[in-house]
Design a protein around this motif. Sequence first.
Motif: not given
Length: 541
Positions: A386-396
């Motif tokens: 699902v869409a990752p969080s821009l507050r968790e950049p390592d997941t993007v």
Amino acid sequence: MSELHTLSVAEAGRLIGSRKVSPVELVEAMLARIAAVDDRLNSYLLVLAERALSTARTAEAEIMAGGWRGPLHGIPFGIKDNYHVAGLPTTGGSRLMQDSPPQPETATIVARLERAGAILMGKLNTWEYGTGDGQVYHDLPYPVARNPWDLARFTGGSSTGAGAAVAGGTALFALGSDTGGSIRLPAAACGLQGLKPTFGRNSRAACLPNCWSLDHTGALTWTVEDQAIVLGATAGFDPRDPSSATAPVPDYRRGLHEGVRGLVIGIVRDLDGVDPAIRAGIEDAGKRLAEAGAILREVSLPAPLSTYQAVAWTINWAESFSIHEQDFLARRGQMGRALRTKMGAGFCVRAVDYLAALRERRRLALATDALVRSVDALLIPGAFHVAPSLREPDTVPAFTRDTACAAFNLSGHPALSLCTGFDAGGLPLNAQIVGRTFDEATVLRVAQAYEAATPWRARKPDPAPHAPEPIMPDTTPPSVSPEHLAEAERYATRYGLDGLAPAEVAELALLLDKTAAAGLAIPRQSSKEDEPAHVFRVPLR
């Protein structure tokens, strides 16, 4: 009546055709919606308010005089800012094009939509030049588009503004472009239906290239019927595009609601790394299609996904670098980090690996075509997360990397990202429907059968009043041995890349390793007669 910005293309078209809503009313509603939410969605780079209103008044007069052109007449839409429009600048979301003069010509599929009566609202946000390395560095001239379902989340790239606009109600449909998933990934992240048609079905003329042999143009829409309407207007041969196909264009709405009884759907279950919620949505889609009379058959791709990816990456890196080589060598400091990193990868690709990728592409495309032709359509994962969080950049980056999208850019088959519901946190889920070449009609028919059996199109996002601040990704220079640094510096100097900072040298060293690994992962053909996928033909066009 629903708020006008929440209408589908088909609904709005019926209301306009029956004179219950005027194009002026609809455009004014869209402009009001843009004013209300786009300060945080950031879907548009350029809003053409006066142009859109003027066109809407003309459309209204034509319709009142009995000149209704069809279901797109008076429908507002947006385009990714890599499509040219005569008299308007194209920025590609880049500093390098901020002072570009107005374009002399309009992209073919934009012109076709306008001839059908659609009203251009403006140009939409995008990754720089519609490409990158999968990460979001927040270093471009425009703020990053936000996901209307959760403003802290990524929209998917590279057609970021297109995903945000259609989901957020600032356009009824939008044009994106897709080299390895850039229509389907924003559709997946934003809960839309996003179609990459067969290669050559839609013209690429007057759209900024990213990778000539993998680029596709197409639309993101709210419903499958909307896709049928838009594709009916955009598809067809264009002499301005050397890859344009002459295959006849059917009426995509005819047969759309015939159901799937008797159709054989191949379901791909053996891809690793798919989130449980995504996998469950695909299983549910298969179950619903079976209940509607489809015959499910478990199938597998003819090669590991890693092989498709190594081939696609190598072709993409090399062709994209060829497009932007002069800018990279002379003006790379003006590029955003994501584009600069991708150009660095292209700078490192060996010619023999590029040609090996093209030769393997032919083999993969033929094998994939045999699979697709063994069934009526495939049901396969699209985005694995699902869409990752821009507050968790390592997941993007994983959102762009972990997909089965690029396989069908390589093979050229039509592939549609289909919303398959929502996870426990309210984020959209997705699957891909893939069909035989130039058989978008069956892809749409299967997708429509699923859409009609589910409640997902009744669920709309309500963007929060404020967008959370993103967290910047870590850009600490990598640790590289002195020997690798010296090798990278020699390579850069030899090929005209001067004045690198120490951090850039370190990054180049890693990119040399990365591209070499991808190149070596590409299988070599046993026969000297196996030609690459690019074959020279005369006469040229």
